[in-house]
Design a protein around this motif. Sequence first.
Motif, mmCIF file in Angstrom:
data_model
loop_
_atom_site.group_PDB
_atom_site.id
_atom_site.type_symbol
_atom_site.label_atom_id
_atom_site.label_comp_id
_atom_site.label_asym_id
_atom_site.label_seq_id
_atom_site.Cartn_x
_atom_site.Cartn_y
_atom_site.Cartn_z
ATOM 1 N N PRO A 48 -70.437 -19.779 14.294
ATOM 2 C CA PRO A 48 -70.424 -21.197 13.920
ATOM 3 C C PRO A 48 -71.786 -21.840 14.144
ATOM 4 O O PRO A 48 -72.412 -21.627 15.188
ATOM 5 C CB PRO A 48 -69.378 -21.797 14.871
ATOM 6 C CG PRO A 48 -69.369 -20.883 16.043
ATOM 7 C CD PRO A 48 -69.588 -19.507 15.476
ATOM 8 N N CYS A 50 -74.581 -21.189 12.791
ATOM 9 C CA CYS A 50 -75.766 -20.353 12.534
ATOM 10 C C CYS A 50 -76.180 -20.536 11.075
ATOM 11 O O CYS A 50 -75.332 -20.468 10.182
ATOM 12 C CB CYS A 50 -75.470 -18.875 12.767
ATOM 13 S SG CYS A 50 -75.157 -18.477 14.475
ATOM 14 N N PRO A 52 -77.251 -19.472 7.554
ATOM 15 C CA PRO A 52 -77.072 -18.181 6.856
ATOM 16 C C PRO A 52 -78.374 -17.384 6.778
ATOM 17 O O PRO A 52 -78.366 -16.169 6.933
ATOM 18 C CB PRO A 52 -76.595 -18.593 5.460
ATOM 19 C CG PRO A 52 -76.019 -19.958 5.623
ATOM 20 C CD PRO A 52 -76.765 -20.603 6.754
ATOM 21 N N ARG A 70 -78.866 -19.565 16.593
ATOM 22 C CA ARG A 70 -78.209 -20.851 16.523
ATOM 23 C C ARG A 70 -79.161 -21.874 17.110
ATOM 24 O O ARG A 70 -79.679 -21.696 18.218
ATOM 25 C CB ARG A 70 -76.918 -20.835 17.307
ATOM 26 C CG ARG A 70 -76.151 -22.116 17.095
ATOM 27 C CD ARG A 70 -74.693 -21.851 17.184
ATOM 28 N NE ARG A 70 -74.239 -21.911 18.540
ATOM 29 C CZ ARG A 70 -72.976 -22.205 18.869
ATOM 30 N NH1 ARG A 70 -72.093 -22.447 17.930
ATOM 31 N NH2 ARG A 70 -72.607 -22.241 20.103
ATOM 32 N N LEU A 108 -69.755 -15.158 4.237
ATOM 33 C CA LEU A 108 -69.792 -16.118 5.346
ATOM 34 C C LEU A 108 -68.960 -17.335 4.942
ATOM 35 O O LEU A 108 -69.292 -18.039 3.998
ATOM 36 C CB LEU A 108 -71.246 -16.524 5.611
ATOM 37 C CG LEU A 108 -71.522 -17.518 6.734
ATOM 38 C CD1 LEU A 108 -71.137 -16.951 8.085
ATOM 39 C CD2 LEU A 108 -73.013 -17.886 6.737
ATOM 40 N N SER A 110 -66.717 -20.672 6.638
ATOM 41 C CA SER A 110 -66.303 -21.507 7.783
ATOM 42 C C SER A 110 -66.825 -20.981 9.112
ATOM 43 O O SER A 110 -66.095 -20.966 10.112
ATOM 44 C CB SER A 110 -64.770 -21.602 7.864
ATOM 45 O OG SER A 110 -64.238 -22.073 6.663
ATOM 46 N N GLY A 111 -68.066 -20.502 9.125
ATOM 47 C CA GLY A 111 -68.655 -20.027 10.379
ATOM 48 C C GLY A 111 -68.193 -18.661 10.822
ATOM 49 O O GLY A 111 -68.431 -18.267 11.967
ATOM 50 N N PRO B 48 -64.791 -21.936 14.363
ATOM 51 C CA PRO B 48 -64.973 -20.995 13.245
ATOM 52 C C PRO B 48 -63.632 -20.438 12.790
ATOM 53 O O PRO B 48 -62.801 -20.051 13.613
ATOM 54 C CB PRO B 48 -65.844 -19.891 13.862
ATOM 55 C CG PRO B 48 -65.575 -19.958 15.333
ATOM 56 C CD PRO B 48 -65.373 -21.424 15.621
ATOM 57 N N VAL B 109 -68.912 -28.585 9.331
ATOM 58 C CA VAL B 109 -69.933 -27.823 8.610
ATOM 59 C C VAL B 109 -70.121 -26.468 9.290
ATOM 60 O O VAL B 109 -70.357 -26.402 10.506
ATOM 61 C CB VAL B 109 -71.288 -28.578 8.584
ATOM 62 C CG1 VAL B 109 -72.346 -27.761 7.844
ATOM 63 C CG2 VAL B 109 -71.142 -29.950 7.941
ATOM 64 N N SER B 110 -70.019 -25.393 8.534
ATOM 65 C CA SER B 110 -70.246 -24.023 9.046
ATOM 66 C C SER B 110 -69.437 -23.717 10.296
ATOM 67 O O SER B 110 -69.948 -23.105 11.239
ATOM 68 C CB SER B 110 -71.730 -23.803 9.356
ATOM 69 O OG SER B 110 -72.519 -24.079 8.247
#
Lengths: 127, 127
Positions: A48, A50, A52, A70, A108, A110-111, B48, B109-110
């Motif tokens: 989460p 990070c 891409p 991160r 990738l 949702s984290g 995540p 987000v992510s």
Amino acid sequence: MDKPVLARLQKVMQLREEVETLASGGPFAPDADWLSSGTHLTLMVDVPGCAPESLALEDDGEAVTLSGERGAVPEDQESLHRERRTGRFSRRLSFPEPVVAQSGEASLVSGVLSVRFEKVNKTIEAE
Amino acid sequence: MDKPVLARLQKVMQLREEVETLASGGPFAPDADWLSSGTHLTLMVDVPGCAPESLALEDDGEAVTLSGERGAVPEDQESLHRERRTGRFSRRLSFPEPVVAQSGEASLVSGVLSVRFEKVNKTIEAE
């Protein structure tokens, strides 16, 4: 400033960084799962927050090494309570079964990073 | 089957579920940070793989309670190695400073949930 003073300052800065790393509980170490179907192995890793473009995968035949980063707390924010670790990480995860070389396909969402590898020894269930 | 047998079976099933939860290291418990700027408090939580529609926030004035769920391993997959916890979770996080009631604005987000609250006591830095 003369050299010894600079060197001592650098040492102090380095120690401070190490202490801060200890205080925050060490660098980010993402959790990972290995899942298996009849034909594929899937590696799932929680990454989460990070970026891409920071993520890299290396398959050496016996294991896959995942590295990434991160980001730290933004400079305009003060941290009042911290559990979420930040920084660079690298994890080497051994394949639990032989896989076809360079067969990994990553996504990738949702984290969560998923990497799907083709098994060497496939089993297909009868209907 | 008569009732006592059914009841005992149900008890066994329940115990089995509890043991499985223990074995997997307990339910998913997301990491959280509190960040502060001059005018806002921000809660950041790693979620995540949680479906956005599973996430719920409740602000009772003293704390915010975040609940949600992370899905189990798909039925067509066998789990060979597991670190990523799953299931329902709920965390109550006390506001480190007073915030304006119901001022929270959330974004996801992510795999990171951010909720930004307006502070009651704002400080504005002089240029």
